[in-house]
Design a protein around this motif. Structure first.
Motif, PDB file in Angstrom:
ATOM      1  N   UNK A  21       0.797  -1.228   0.000  1.00 35.51           N
ATOM      2  CA  UNK A  21       0.000   0.000   0.000  1.00 35.51           C
ATOM      3  C   UNK A  21       0.828   1.276   0.000  1.00 35.51           C
ATOM      4  N   UNK A  22       2.117   1.159   0.361  1.00 35.04           N
ATOM      5  CA  UNK A  22       2.953   2.358   0.452  1.00 35.04           C
ATOM      6  C   UNK A  22       2.753   3.126   1.745  1.00 35.04           C
ATOM      7  N   UNK A  23       2.040   2.550   2.690  1.00 30.82           N
ATOM      8  CA  UNK A  23       1.809   3.196   3.986  1.00 30.82           C
ATOM      9  C   UNK A  23       3.030   2.958   4.872  1.00 30.82           C
ATOM     10  N   UNK A  24       3.497   4.014   5.534  1.00 32.07           N
ATOM     11  CA  UNK A  24       4.652   3.886   6.422  1.00 32.07           C
ATOM     12  C   UNK A  24       4.292   3.162   7.705  1.00 32.07           C
ATOM     13  N   UNK A  25       5.218   2.332   8.156  1.00 31.91           N
ATOM     14  CA  UNK A  25       5.084   1.579   9.397  1.00 31.91           C
ATOM     15  C   UNK A  25       6.332   1.847  10.230  1.00 31.91           C
ATOM     16  N   UNK A  26       6.120   2.156  11.505  1.00 28.13           N
ATOM     17  CA  UNK A  26       7.246   2.317  12.427  1.00 28.13           C
ATOM     18  C   UNK A  26       7.097   1.304  13.545  1.00 28.13           C
ATOM     19  N   UNK A  27       8.097   0.462  13.696  1.00 26.52           N
ATOM     20  CA  UNK A  27       8.144  -0.499  14.792  1.00 26.52           C
ATOM     21  C   UNK A  27       8.918   0.160  15.922  1.00 26.52           C
ATOM     22  N   UNK A  28       8.364   0.130  17.117  1.00 32.78           N
ATOM     23  CA  UNK A  28       9.035   0.695  18.282  1.00 32.78           C
ATOM     24  C   UNK A  28       9.260  -0.436  19.269  1.00 32.78           C
ATOM     25  N   UNK A  29      10.515  -0.584  19.713  1.00 33.78           N
ATOM     26  CA  UNK A  29      10.858  -1.658  20.637  1.00 33.78           C
ATOM     27  C   UNK A  29      12.077  -1.247  21.455  1.00 33.78           C
ATOM     28  N   UNK A  30      12.247  -1.906  22.601  1.00 33.98           N
ATOM     29  CA  UNK A  30      13.423  -1.588  23.407  1.00 33.98           C
ATOM     30  C   UNK A  30      14.562  -2.580  23.181  1.00 33.98           C
ATOM     31  N   UNK A  39      11.360   1.201   1.964  1.00 33.03           N
ATOM     32  CA  UNK A  39      11.236   2.640   2.255  1.00 33.03           C
ATOM     33  C   UNK A  39      10.040   2.928   3.145  1.00 33.03           C
ATOM     34  N   UNK A  40       9.166   1.943   3.340  1.00 35.28           N
ATOM     35  CA  UNK A  40       7.965   2.145   4.145  1.00 35.28           C
ATOM     36  C   UNK A  40       8.056   1.556   5.550  1.00 35.28           C
ATOM     37  N   UNK A  41       9.119   0.824   5.844  1.00 35.90           N
ATOM     38  CA  UNK A  41       9.223   0.147   7.134  1.00 35.90           C
ATOM     39  C   UNK A  41      10.399   0.735   7.904  1.00 35.90           C
ATOM     40  N   UNK A  42      10.104   1.253   9.096  1.00 34.81           N
ATOM     41  CA  UNK A  42      11.100   1.935   9.911  1.00 34.81           C
ATOM     42  C   UNK A  42      11.155   1.281  11.296  1.00 34.81           C
TER      43      UNK A  42
END
Length: 147
Positions: A21-30, A39-42
């Motif tokens: 879909x081209x939607x950005x995703x940000x994974x947040x973890x410790x 380019x869409x996965x951070x």
């Protein structure tokens, strides 16, 4: 995405959806985790500590964002900021149901603290994965139409 406790199979569904879909995703973890080159996965690694990742997610949220989490208090904070919250089992947390879920969570914590074995959640089933994928597809379709 609250990535620390998110099942791998759900992350894979999200990665494919982000690329499709081209939607950005940000994974947040410790803790560090590998993500596919896209380019869409951070990925954002935060310091270890109680609620550090959750607090960072809430800080970065904007109204209309989608948070993937099984953490009920995080879902409540996201909803309060005008975001959407979807569990890895495909359950939408909403303003209408989040208070009841918070109350149940607190009740179960009280039981566990008093020594009652409440067990854990059931293993993730194929139906859970399908429910998540279906809900995510519907939400992303709305997002892509708006954008």
């Amino acid at each position: 995405m609250d990535a620390d406790a998110c099942p791998v199979v759900i992350k894979e569904i999200i990665f494919r959806a982000a690329d499709r879909t081209g939607v950005d995703v940000t994974l947040v973890a410790n803790q560090f985790m590998r993500v596919p080159p896209s380019r869409n996965i951070h990925f954002l690694q935060v310091a270890a500590g109680f609620d550090v990742a959750d607090n960072e997610i809430v800080k970065r949220l904007a109204a209309g964002d989608l948070v993937i989490t099984s953490d009920i208090p995080l879902a409540a904070d996201a909803i309060e900021k005008g975001a959407l919250a979807l569990s890895p089992r495909g359950e939408m947390h909403t303003a209408d149901n989040i208070r009841a879920r918070l109350n149940m969570r607190d009740f179960m914590d009280t039981l566990r603290a008093s020594g009652v074995d409440t067990g854990g959640p059931p293993a993730m089933s194929q139906a859970d994965r399908q429910a998540f994928a279906n809900h995510l597809d519907r939400l992303l379709a709305k997002c892509v139409r708006k954008g």
